[in-house]
Design a protein around this motif. Structure first.
Motif, PDB file in Angstrom:
ATOM      1  N   GLY A 102       0.838  -1.212   0.000  1.00 54.49           N
ATOM      2  CA  GLY A 102       0.000   0.000   0.000  1.00 54.49           C
ATOM      3  C   GLY A 102       0.866   1.253   0.000  1.00 54.49           C
ATOM      4  N   TRP A 103       1.893   1.241   0.846  1.00 52.09           N
ATOM      5  CA  TRP A 103       2.844   2.355   0.917  1.00 52.09           C
ATOM      6  C   TRP A 103       3.623   2.475  -0.404  1.00 52.09           C
ATOM      7  CZ3 TRP A 103       4.509   6.820   2.197  1.00 52.09           C
ATOM      8  CH2 TRP A 103       5.874   7.149   2.270  1.00 52.09           C
ATOM      9  N   LYS A 104       4.038   1.329  -0.965  1.00 52.96           N
ATOM     10  CA  LYS A 104       4.767   1.359  -2.253  1.00 52.96           C
ATOM     11  C   LYS A 104       3.888   1.952  -3.348  1.00 52.96           C
ATOM     12  CE  LYS A 104       8.429  -1.961  -1.729  1.00 52.96           C
ATOM     13  NZ  LYS A 104       8.081  -2.789  -0.522  1.00 52.96           N
ATOM     14  N   ASP A 105       2.621   1.487  -3.440  1.00 53.84           N
ATOM     15  CA  ASP A 105       1.688   2.016  -4.450  1.00 53.84           C
ATOM     16  C   ASP A 105       1.512   3.523  -4.261  1.00 53.84           C
ATOM     17  OD1 ASP A 105       1.283  -0.573  -5.372  1.00 53.84           O
ATOM     18  OD2 ASP A 105      -0.723  -0.780  -4.492  1.00 53.84           O
ATOM     19  N   TYR A 106       1.324   3.942  -3.030  1.00 54.97           N
ATOM     20  CA  TYR A 106       1.079   5.367  -2.734  1.00 54.97           C
ATOM     21  C   TYR A 106       2.242   6.240  -3.191  1.00 54.97           C
ATOM     22  CZ  TYR A 106       0.535   9.700  -0.082  1.00 54.97           C
ATOM     23  OH  TYR A 106       0.445  11.019   0.273  1.00 54.97           O
ATOM     24  N   GLN A 107       3.472   5.788  -2.922  1.00 55.47           N
ATOM     25  CA  GLN A 107       4.642   6.592  -3.323  1.00 55.47           C
ATOM     26  C   GLN A 107       4.731   6.724  -4.837  1.00 55.47           C
ATOM     27  OE1 GLN A 107       8.427   5.806  -0.765  1.00 55.47           O
ATOM     28  NE2 GLN A 107       7.168   3.956  -0.720  1.00 55.47           N
ATOM     29  N   ARG A 108       4.351   5.656  -5.548  1.00 55.47           N
ATOM     30  CA  ARG A 108       4.455   5.637  -7.006  1.00 55.47           C
ATOM     31  C   ARG A 108       3.269   6.354  -7.657  1.00 55.47           C
ATOM     32  NH1 ARG A 108       3.270   1.209 -10.363  1.00 55.47           N
ATOM     33  NH2 ARG A 108       2.684   0.076  -8.476  1.00 55.47           N
ATOM     34  N   LEU A 109       2.055   6.166  -7.079  1.00 54.87           N
ATOM     35  CA  LEU A 109       0.814   6.563  -7.769  1.00 54.87           C
ATOM     36  C   LEU A 109      -0.038   7.568  -6.999  1.00 54.87           C
ATOM     37  CD1 LEU A 109      -0.278   2.863  -8.479  1.00 54.87           C
ATOM     38  CD2 LEU A 109       0.750   4.391 -10.201  1.00 54.87           C
ATOM     39  N   GLY A 114      -6.945   1.925  -6.586  1.00 57.31           N
ATOM     40  CA  GLY A 114      -7.908   2.925  -7.050  1.00 57.31           C
ATOM     41  C   GLY A 114      -8.403   3.884  -5.986  1.00 57.31           C
ATOM     42  N   HIS A 115      -7.936   3.729  -4.739  1.00 56.20           N
ATOM     43  CA  HIS A 115      -8.302   4.698  -3.697  1.00 56.20           C
ATOM     44  C   HIS A 115      -7.343   5.873  -3.766  1.00 56.20           C
ATOM     45  CE1 HIS A 115     -11.063   1.996  -1.472  1.00 56.20           C
ATOM     46  NE2 HIS A 115     -10.221   1.045  -1.816  1.00 56.20           N
ATOM     47  N   GLU A 116      -7.852   7.046  -4.183  1.00 57.47           N
ATOM     48  CA  GLU A 116      -7.040   8.269  -4.156  1.00 57.47           C
ATOM     49  C   GLU A 116      -6.813   8.653  -2.705  1.00 57.47           C
ATOM     50  OE1 GLU A 116      -5.279  10.198  -6.086  1.00 57.47           O
ATOM     51  OE2 GLU A 116      -5.776   8.999  -7.865  1.00 57.47           O
ATOM     52  N   LEU A 117      -5.563   8.848  -2.333  1.00 48.32           N
ATOM     53  CA  LEU A 117      -5.252   9.149  -0.934  1.00 48.32           C
ATOM     54  C   LEU A 117      -4.753  10.590  -0.819  1.00 48.32           C
ATOM     55  CD1 LEU A 117      -3.521   5.754  -0.051  1.00 48.32           C
ATOM     56  CD2 LEU A 117      -5.838   6.500   0.556  1.00 48.32           C
ATOM     57  N   PRO A 118      -4.884  11.187   0.360  1.00 42.84           N
ATOM     58  CA  PRO A 118      -4.418  12.566   0.532  1.00 42.84           C
ATOM     59  C   PRO A 118      -2.920  12.677   0.257  1.00 42.84           C
ATOM     60  CG  PRO A 118      -5.555  11.773   2.523  1.00 42.84           C
ATOM     61  CD  PRO A 118      -5.436  10.612   1.591  1.00 42.84           C
ATOM     62  N   GLU A 119      -2.495  13.874  -0.154  1.00 45.02           N
ATOM     63  CA  GLU A 119      -1.059  14.112  -0.338  1.00 45.02           C
ATOM     64  C   GLU A 119      -0.366  14.208   1.017  1.00 45.02           C
ATOM     65  OE1 GLU A 119       0.182  17.225  -3.092  1.00 45.02           O
ATOM     66  OE2 GLU A 119      -1.760  16.993  -4.114  1.00 45.02           O
ATOM     67  N   GLY A 120       0.934  13.945   0.991  1.00 43.21           N
ATOM     68  CA  GLY A 120       1.762  14.212   2.169  1.00 43.21           C
ATOM     69  C   GLY A 120       1.750  13.130   3.231  1.00 43.21           C
ATOM     70  N   LEU A 121       1.156  11.979   2.927  1.00 38.22           N
ATOM     71  CA  LEU A 121       1.196  10.891   3.921  1.00 38.22           C
ATOM     72  C   LEU A 121       2.617  10.333   4.011  1.00 38.22           C
ATOM     73  CD1 LEU A 121      -2.107   8.930   3.073  1.00 38.22           C
ATOM     74  CD2 LEU A 121      -1.717  10.589   4.924  1.00 38.22           C
ATOM     75  N   SER A 124       3.604   4.319   7.258  1.00 34.83           N
ATOM     76  CA  SER A 124       2.925   3.877   8.493  1.00 34.83           C
ATOM     77  C   SER A 124       1.851   4.840   8.990  1.00 34.83           C
ATOM     78  CB  SER A 124       3.918   3.616   9.651  1.00 34.83           C
ATOM     79  OG  SER A 124       4.964   2.777   9.248  1.00 34.83           O
ATOM     80  N   ASP A 125       1.580   5.911   8.230  1.00 28.38           N
ATOM     81  CA  ASP A 125       0.513   6.836   8.625  1.00 28.38           C
ATOM     82  C   ASP A 125      -0.828   6.121   8.701  1.00 28.38           C
ATOM     83  OD1 ASP A 125       0.789   9.506   9.388  1.00 28.38           O
ATOM     84  OD2 ASP A 125       1.129  10.209   7.334  1.00 28.38           O
ATOM     85  N   ARG A 126      -1.669   6.618   9.598  1.00 24.32           N
ATOM     86  CA  ARG A 126      -3.053   6.149   9.634  1.00 24.32           C
ATOM     87  C   ARG A 126      -3.790   6.720   8.427  1.00 24.32           C
ATOM     88  NH1 ARG A 126      -6.681   5.376  14.829  1.00 24.32           N
ATOM     89  NH2 ARG A 126      -8.396   4.318  13.787  1.00 24.32           N
TER      90      ARG A 126
END
Ligand code: Q0Z
Length: 288
Positions: A102-109, A114-121, A124-126
């Motif tokens: 999940g963290w790897k996907d977030y850094q790349r995408l 398909g869940h758009e996540l807030p910027e700046g996480l 290990s963030d909640r």
């Protein structure tokens, strides 16, 4: 006719599966341990019993949310007889925190499944709320996160909506419960099957340290990977050895074996409030 020989039906990294008859399987949790995706040559005594007891504990406590495959917890405390189901071809992952793929996907995408996540996480963030991130089941190697659309193509729209809702409800129940005992449930992987009547059934193992990331709450600090509740001594030992993480893995010294066994038992006792010795004496203790 019901006491025939068990037929070996499959091996996982740390578990074995046998067919008992047309309707039942035997799931055996061994004491094998894997780290960095490699099974180590040194077992952790009672690890399989800890995982079987925890799965049973959660199956008993979540049966009001969803029926499960558990039929019998055997006296050896490591094997269970389970209903043979038609397994869904997806892993149902729920994430409350940003770790692993999940963290790897977030850094790349900036997103995962398909869940758009807030910027700046940070690592290990909640997450703002727990998310359902289905994955394919890879026979070898790593499961791949897929979109809910791709998952719907594999199991159908209606079934996917059902497993998403149920997975989120299970995560919410277990993470709240674990939090009261000082353990964070960062994420978890669930598997479901259908019984002969077409009813969705929770299967496989559930909310064990092998299927979930358990973090000790007292050392939680976003911005870095969290120490694993159970495997941290093993990882630290392997890192300081300088092992290149290709098979074969290293043998573990007795101090690492004992420290790791203690952590598994501590996780068991903190979560279930059942003394591990009482579980070995009567495995069904965890089901009431
Ligand atoms: C679980 C697995 C293991 C290797 C099949 N209730 C069920 N009905 C039908 N199939 C399964 C289950 Cl749990 C099933 N696996 C995963 C477990 C060894 C593979 F112990 N495969």
């Amino acid at each position: 006719m019901s006491d025939g020989a068990a037929v070996h039906a499959g091996s996982g990294k740390v578990r074995e599966l046998f067919g008992l008859d047309e309707d039942r399987l035997l799931l055996v949790a061994t004491d094998r341990i894997s780290t960095f995706d490699v099974v180590l040559p040194t077992p952790i005594p009672d690890k399989g019993r800890v995982l079987t007891g925890l799965s049973g504990f959660w199956f008993a406590r979540t049966s009001q949310i969803v029926p499960n495959h558990l039929l019998v917890l055997r006296p050896d405390a490591r094997s269970t007889e389970v209903r043979r189901l038609e397994m869904l071809p997806i892993e149902c992952v729920v994430r409350g925190y940003l770790a692993g793929s999940g963290w790897k996907d977030y850094q790349r995408l900036g997103s995962t499944s398909g869940h758009e996540l807030p910027e700046g996480l940070v690592e290990s963030d909640r997450l703002p709320e727990p998310i359902f991130t289905p994955a394919t089941k890879a026979a070898e190697g790593h499961d791949e996160n897929i979109s809910r659309e791709a998952a719907a193509d594999l199991v159908g729209r209606e079934l996917l909506e059902d497993v998403e809702r149920i997975s989120l409800e299970l995560y919410s129940y277990v993470s709240d419960y674990a939090a009261t005992r000082g353990i964070m449930l960062a994420d978890t992987k669930l598997e479901f099957g259908l019984d002969g009547a077409g009813t969705l059934v929770l299967a496989d193992e559930a909310f064990t340290p092998d299927s979930s990331r358990f973090w000790p709450a007292d050392s939680y600090e976003p911005g870095r990977p969290q120490p694993s509740f159970d495997k941290q001594y093993v990882r630290d030992f392997c890192e300081q050895l300088g092992w290149d993480k290709t098979p074969p893995g290293p043998e573990l010294p007795q101090s690492v074996v004992e420290g790791t066994r203690s952590r598994y038992i501590e996780a068991f006792e903190r979560l279930t409030a059942v003394p591990f010795a009482a579980y070995l004496d009567d495995p069904n203790t965890v089901l009431s």
